[in-house]
Design a protein around this motif. Sequence first.
Motif, PDB file in Angstrom:
ATOM      1  N   GLY A 228     -55.109 -30.756  18.619  1.00 31.77           N
ATOM      2  CA  GLY A 228     -53.866 -30.061  18.300  1.00 31.77           C
ATOM      3  C   GLY A 228     -53.692 -30.028  16.792  1.00 31.77           C
ATOM      4  O   GLY A 228     -54.647 -29.759  16.060  1.00 31.77           O
ATOM      5  N   PRO A 229     -52.496 -30.354  16.334  1.00 26.27           N
ATOM      6  CA  PRO A 229     -52.241 -30.256  14.903  1.00 26.27           C
ATOM      7  C   PRO A 229     -52.685 -31.505  14.138  1.00 26.27           C
ATOM      8  O   PRO A 229     -52.475 -31.587  12.927  1.00 26.27           O
ATOM      9  CB  PRO A 229     -50.715 -30.133  14.852  1.00 26.27           C
ATOM     10  CG  PRO A 229     -50.238 -30.882  16.044  1.00 26.27           C
ATOM     11  CD  PRO A 229     -51.312 -30.760  17.100  1.00 26.27           C
ATOM     12  N   ILE A 230     -53.295 -32.466  14.827  1.00 23.28           N
ATOM     13  CA  ILE A 230     -53.607 -33.745  14.187  1.00 23.28           C
ATOM     14  C   ILE A 230     -55.094 -33.822  13.839  1.00 23.28           C
ATOM     15  O   ILE A 230     -55.941 -33.433  14.642  1.00 23.28           O
ATOM     16  CB  ILE A 230     -53.233 -34.916  15.105  1.00 23.28           C
ATOM     17  CG1 ILE A 230     -51.757 -34.800  15.477  1.00 23.28           C
ATOM     18  CG2 ILE A 230     -53.516 -36.234  14.436  1.00 23.28           C
ATOM     19  CD1 ILE A 230     -51.273 -35.890  16.381  1.00 23.28           C
ATOM     20  N   ARG A 231     -55.397 -34.302  12.642  1.00 24.79           N
ATOM     21  CA  ARG A 231     -56.796 -34.370  12.239  1.00 24.79           C
ATOM     22  C   ARG A 231     -57.111 -35.775  11.758  1.00 24.79           C
ATOM     23  O   ARG A 231     -56.310 -36.403  11.060  1.00 24.79           O
ATOM     24  CB  ARG A 231     -57.017 -33.357  11.113  1.00 24.79           C
ATOM     25  CG  ARG A 231     -58.414 -33.325  10.605  1.00 24.79           C
ATOM     26  CD  ARG A 231     -58.876 -31.917  10.258  1.00 24.79           C
ATOM     27  NE  ARG A 231     -60.198 -32.013   9.656  1.00 24.79           N
ATOM     28  CZ  ARG A 231     -60.415 -31.957   8.358  1.00 24.79           C
ATOM     29  NH1 ARG A 231     -59.407 -31.757   7.524  1.00 24.79           N
ATOM     30  NH2 ARG A 231     -61.646 -32.090   7.886  1.00 24.79           N
ATOM     31  N   ARG A 306     -44.054 -44.335  12.983  1.00 21.58           N
ATOM     32  CA  ARG A 306     -43.939 -44.159  14.430  1.00 21.58           C
ATOM     33  C   ARG A 306     -44.381 -42.730  14.748  1.00 21.58           C
ATOM     34  O   ARG A 306     -43.934 -41.787  14.106  1.00 21.58           O
ATOM     35  CB  ARG A 306     -42.492 -44.380  14.847  1.00 21.58           C
ATOM     36  CG  ARG A 306     -42.368 -45.051  16.174  1.00 21.58           C
ATOM     37  CD  ARG A 306     -41.004 -45.663  16.359  1.00 21.58           C
ATOM     38  NE  ARG A 306     -40.891 -47.008  15.827  1.00 21.58           N
ATOM     39  CZ  ARG A 306     -39.730 -47.607  15.542  1.00 21.58           C
ATOM     40  NH1 ARG A 306     -38.605 -46.943  15.693  1.00 21.58           N
ATOM     41  NH2 ARG A 306     -39.712 -48.837  15.109  1.00 21.58           N
ATOM     42  N   PHE A 307     -45.300 -42.600  15.725  1.00 24.38           N
ATOM     43  CA  PHE A 307     -45.787 -41.275  16.086  1.00 24.38           C
ATOM     44  C   PHE A 307     -44.954 -40.713  17.237  1.00 24.38           C
ATOM     45  O   PHE A 307     -44.535 -41.451  18.119  1.00 24.38           O
ATOM     46  CB  PHE A 307     -47.250 -41.345  16.503  1.00 24.38           C
ATOM     47  CG  PHE A 307     -48.157 -41.794  15.392  1.00 24.38           C
ATOM     48  CD1 PHE A 307     -48.480 -40.932  14.352  1.00 24.38           C
ATOM     49  CD2 PHE A 307     -48.673 -43.081  15.370  1.00 24.38           C
ATOM     50  CE1 PHE A 307     -49.304 -41.337  13.317  1.00 24.38           C
ATOM     51  CE2 PHE A 307     -49.500 -43.497  14.346  1.00 24.38           C
ATOM     52  CZ  PHE A 307     -49.813 -42.622  13.318  1.00 24.38           C
ATOM     53  N   LEU A 312     -51.601 -39.460  22.063  1.00 25.99           N
ATOM     54  CA  LEU A 312     -52.500 -38.434  21.520  1.00 25.99           C
ATOM     55  C   LEU A 312     -53.285 -39.000  20.333  1.00 25.99           C
ATOM     56  O   LEU A 312     -54.498 -38.797  20.219  1.00 25.99           O
ATOM     57  CB  LEU A 312     -51.670 -37.218  21.081  1.00 25.99           C
ATOM     58  CG  LEU A 312     -52.451 -36.056  20.496  1.00 25.99           C
ATOM     59  CD1 LEU A 312     -53.205 -35.324  21.601  1.00 25.99           C
ATOM     60  CD2 LEU A 312     -51.536 -35.080  19.762  1.00 25.99           C
ATOM     61  N   VAL A 313     -52.590 -39.722  19.469  1.00 32.05           N
ATOM     62  CA  VAL A 313     -53.246 -40.289  18.294  1.00 32.05           C
ATOM     63  C   VAL A 313     -54.315 -41.295  18.713  1.00 32.05           C
ATOM     64  O   VAL A 313     -55.432 -41.306  18.212  1.00 32.05           O
ATOM     65  CB  VAL A 313     -52.203 -40.956  17.366  1.00 32.05           C
ATOM     66  CG1 VAL A 313     -52.886 -41.630  16.191  1.00 32.05           C
ATOM     67  CG2 VAL A 313     -51.191 -39.925  16.890  1.00 32.05           C
ATOM     68  N   ARG A 314     -53.959 -42.122  19.677  1.00 33.19           N
ATOM     69  CA  ARG A 314     -54.901 -43.127  20.160  1.00 33.19           C
ATOM     70  C   ARG A 314     -56.147 -42.466  20.759  1.00 33.19           C
ATOM     71  O   ARG A 314     -57.273 -42.830  20.462  1.00 33.19           O
ATOM     72  CB  ARG A 314     -54.206 -44.001  21.208  1.00 33.19           C
ATOM     73  CG  ARG A 314     -55.051 -45.125  21.726  1.00 33.19           C
ATOM     74  CD  ARG A 314     -54.275 -45.935  22.781  1.00 33.19           C
ATOM     75  NE  ARG A 314     -55.175 -46.424  23.816  1.00 33.19           N
ATOM     76  CZ  ARG A 314     -55.908 -47.520  23.698  1.00 33.19           C
ATOM     77  NH1 ARG A 314     -55.829 -48.244  22.612  1.00 33.19           N
ATOM     78  NH2 ARG A 314     -56.730 -47.888  24.653  1.00 33.19           N
ATOM     79  N   ALA A 315     -55.906 -41.453  21.577  1.00 34.20           N
ATOM     80  CA  ALA A 315     -57.031 -40.763  22.208  1.00 34.20           C
ATOM     81  C   ALA A 315     -57.917 -40.113  21.145  1.00 34.20           C
ATOM     82  O   ALA A 315     -59.150 -40.144  21.243  1.00 34.20           O
ATOM     83  CB  ALA A 315     -56.509 -39.706  23.183  1.00 34.20           C
TER      84      ALA A 315
END
Length: 595
Positions: A228-231, A306-307, A312-315
């Motif tokens: 998604g929008p996270i890199r 805090r996310f 999602l970040v963990r995955a």
Amino acid sequence: MSIRRLSPETINRIAAGEVVERPASVVKELVENAIDAGATRIEVATAGGGLALIRVTDDGAGMGADDLALAVERHCTSKLDGGLEAIGTLGFRGEALASIGSVARLALASRQRGSADGFEIAVDGGAVGDPRPVAMAPGTRVEVTDLFFATPARLKFMKSERAETAAITETVRRLAMAHPEIRFSLSGADRTATDLPATGPNGWLDRLDRILGNGFRADAMAIDSGRGPIRLTGFAGLPTHHRGNAAQQYLFVNGRPVRDKLLAGAVRAAYGDFIPHDRHPVLALFLDVPPAEVDVNVHPAKAEVRFRDPGLVRALMIGALREALAAAGHRASDRGATAMIEALRRSAFAPPQAPAARGAERGWEGFAEPAQAVLTDLPRSADRRAAAYVPAAAPAAAPVAAQPLGVPRAQLHETYIVAETEDGLVVVDQHAAHERLVYERLKAALAADGGVPRQILLIPEIVELPEEDVDRLASRAAELQPLGLVLEAFGPGAVAVREVPGLLGHGDTAGLVRDLADEIAELDTATLLADRLDAIAGTMACHGSVRAGRRLRPEEMDALLREMEATPHSGQCIHGRPTYIELKLSDIERLFGRR
Ligand code: ADP
Ligand code: MG
């Protein structure tokens, strides 16, 4: 009791309690300000562990005379244009300079780019002076002296000057990792000067290598992955590049160094079996997240985030790390081996099953992968295999029955001892087994009066270490002595080892000392080494043991097996893995379909 409004001075000091916990917090805030100001060069100078002096000089945008007065006022910031939902800078709370000025003496000097004049303003324990002109180069210089003079209670809680100096170094290291395009220098009477040249946008690995050291560059796997929008980008060390604690695992969120449990969990999940359970990989990961997806306003020191969607970040982290590990080849080889061992174990150790229950297809499935791995592996290492074969010096007539671990027949790959037992064969991992034996010997010697026998080194071994590690080891020197290790600080960046545990032989002293420093770093100062003897003895045993990759003579192999038989717990290495596996003849026959 009547309610009164607190004075701005008191309000600032209360805020300072959270924002400025120790000198390193001041350095963090000032360097972050310089980064926010677009500096290409940041110089940090300290004295007395930062309590006497912290000076941060940058070549950033600078401030005009009017802004100077506002900058030291609480809740004044030039950064929160987009509101709390769109924070694109490191600072946003507008309270660092006000807090620092309320508990120390602060001199803020600045010259705006394009302006001919610079101005300076002083704040003394909360009392703000008037701006006055000063000659200086464009940029900003912040000088903080007598930190906490206005809050003596806090001053009492400071650790040693060295500890504070080390904490400042760590703070600058973290920020420098995230900004390779900025040149950083760190100097002062209380430290050895370091200079990190700017490296350009692709020089990330240069910067990490400089800071993490220990050959990180050679062992680094590049990470670049998105969801998604996270890199997620950065570099992660190979599983073989591990350390005794997790201190060298860095996470940055939008350029901000943060401590987050998410990282530790993801690293554990991704590296899993690739790394011994008490070892930790080295890595620096950079997460780029749209500001709306993350809340950085969790803590005044902004060290936590805090996310919105932590799952999602963990995955993303786990996926990216696993992908890199697989690409590095370790996953494939390890997986094959694990599958092979499992398959063998299944047939070797499971109670015999009726043929109907053990479908032939399932059996093939289990073998398909490892069989392939072995075949492709063969041509490359065939020579080594042949060379590693040591014909056993035939103690064939030895009373095999009396020896559960059998008679050594061969050493394979300079790593495994193959022994013949009365009704099968045993494969011993020589390093794991020896490690356990040394560990048990160390513990026995410790329990006996007089501690572990020591061996004096003719020439003391000088081991270079980060200053904070030298400190830790030196402060524990008296406790290390009964363990057979005599060492002392040797200048700020090294220890001299004078005596080593005799049991360890001519092991890798430097490696041992580094791992012990890691081990001690995990303990708080109140915990005695004696309470952690198992872990310490484990670290020592690991370094005193026969490494994989050493050719053993038949007598040595025999001695090892015999000592294993006589030693408790010798079936498991100190990391919980087996030291040997056993196959009964009946199992082998089954593997070949003879039964
Ligand atoms: P914050 O960083 O949260 O805005 P600070 O108290 O740290 O709060 O700084 C207040 C303001 O002072 C900043 O918003 C910025 O405008 C200005 N400032 C501080 N340090 C610098 C610097 N090194 N260069 C330019 N401006 C600075
Ligand atoms: Mg700030």
